[in-house]
Design a protein around this motif. Sequence first.
Motif, short mmCIF file in Angstrom:
data_model
loop_
_atom_site.label_atom_id
_atom_site.label_comp_id
_atom_site.label_asym_id
_atom_site.label_seq_id
_atom_site.Cartn_x
_atom_site.Cartn_y
_atom_site.Cartn_z
N UNK A 2 0.83 -1.21 0.00
CA UNK A 2 0.00 0.00 0.00
C UNK A 2 0.87 1.26 0.00
N UNK A 3 1.92 1.25 0.80
CA UNK A 3 2.82 2.41 0.84
C UNK A 3 3.46 2.63 -0.53
N UNK A 4 3.95 1.58 -1.16
CA UNK A 4 4.56 1.70 -2.48
C UNK A 4 3.54 2.17 -3.51
N UNK A 5 2.35 1.60 -3.46
CA UNK A 5 1.31 1.97 -4.43
C UNK A 5 0.87 3.43 -4.24
N UNK A 6 0.77 3.87 -2.98
CA UNK A 6 0.43 5.28 -2.73
C UNK A 6 1.51 6.20 -3.27
N UNK A 7 2.77 5.81 -3.12
CA UNK A 7 3.87 6.62 -3.64
C UNK A 7 3.81 6.73 -5.16
N UNK A 8 3.37 5.67 -5.80
CA UNK A 8 3.27 5.68 -7.27
C UNK A 8 2.10 6.53 -7.73
N UNK A 9 0.94 6.33 -7.11
CA UNK A 9 -0.28 6.99 -7.59
C UNK A 9 -0.45 8.40 -7.03
N UNK A 10 0.10 8.65 -5.86
CA UNK A 10 -0.01 9.97 -5.25
C UNK A 10 -1.21 10.17 -4.36
N UNK A 11 -2.10 9.18 -4.28
CA UNK A 11 -3.25 9.33 -3.39
C UNK A 11 -3.68 7.97 -2.85
N UNK A 12 -4.38 8.03 -1.72
CA UNK A 12 -4.79 6.82 -1.00
C UNK A 12 -5.73 5.90 -1.81
N UNK A 13 -6.84 6.40 -2.35
CA UNK A 13 -7.76 5.49 -3.05
C UNK A 13 -7.13 4.80 -4.27
N UNK A 14 -6.40 5.56 -5.05
CA UNK A 14 -5.75 4.97 -6.24
C UNK A 14 -4.67 3.98 -5.83
N UNK A 15 -3.96 4.30 -4.75
CA UNK A 15 -2.92 3.40 -4.24
C UNK A 15 -3.51 2.08 -3.79
N UNK A 16 -4.62 2.14 -3.06
CA UNK A 16 -5.29 0.90 -2.62
C UNK A 16 -5.78 0.09 -3.81
N UNK A 17 -6.32 0.79 -4.80
CA UNK A 17 -6.81 0.10 -6.00
C UNK A 17 -5.66 -0.61 -6.73
N UNK A 18 -4.53 0.08 -6.86
CA UNK A 18 -3.37 -0.53 -7.51
C UNK A 18 -2.88 -1.74 -6.71
N UNK A 19 -2.73 -1.58 -5.41
CA UNK A 19 -2.26 -2.68 -4.56
C UNK A 19 -3.22 -3.87 -4.63
N UNK A 20 -4.52 -3.60 -4.57
CA UNK A 20 -5.49 -4.68 -4.63
C UNK A 20 -5.47 -5.38 -5.99
N UNK A 21 -5.22 -4.64 -7.06
CA UNK A 21 -5.15 -5.28 -8.39
C UNK A 21 -3.92 -6.18 -8.49
#
Length: 161
Positions: free
Chosen positions: A134-153
């Motif tokens: 989640x931390x890595x995904x948030x760093x990539x996307x720049x926001x919490x919801x998109x980061x969670x979506x990326x991590x979950x995918x």
Amino acid sequence: MCVFVQKYLISGFSVSAYRYLIRHCSGRQVNSGFFSKHFRDTFFKSHGRLIEHLLRKARMGLPAPQGHISAQAFSEALYRSVEHRFRDEDPRANETATYLESLHIEDLALACACSEGNDQAWEHFIARFRPVLYVAARAITGDEPSGRELADSIYAELYGL
């Protein structure tokens, strides 16, 4: 999957390495270069005790029932890892043993347990690595919801959904 996430280290082990291990614990061959049936037979005979030792170590490193992996699946995963590492080389027994001892055995065992459909192993995997991903995904996307979506995918892709 984003290249950054594939290379992002999680406890010293990359997401792409987990994908490789999970997909290749299932019994598929990685390549058919130098490695022959003779080498395969020799590998299991030459390294039988080390493989048993590594399996015991792996099972101790994971809480039950995540640590319940078949010896055959684990041995095959070790063989495929050696096959992948040495490709067209003819490794000496001591080189192979050194390589096997350098592996993240508990992570390999977890990947094998996940590939065998062990739901508790998947739960352990997600509990252990979800926060870091989640931390890595948030760093990539720049926001919490998109980061969670990326991590979950990424988890869905690993799980095979």
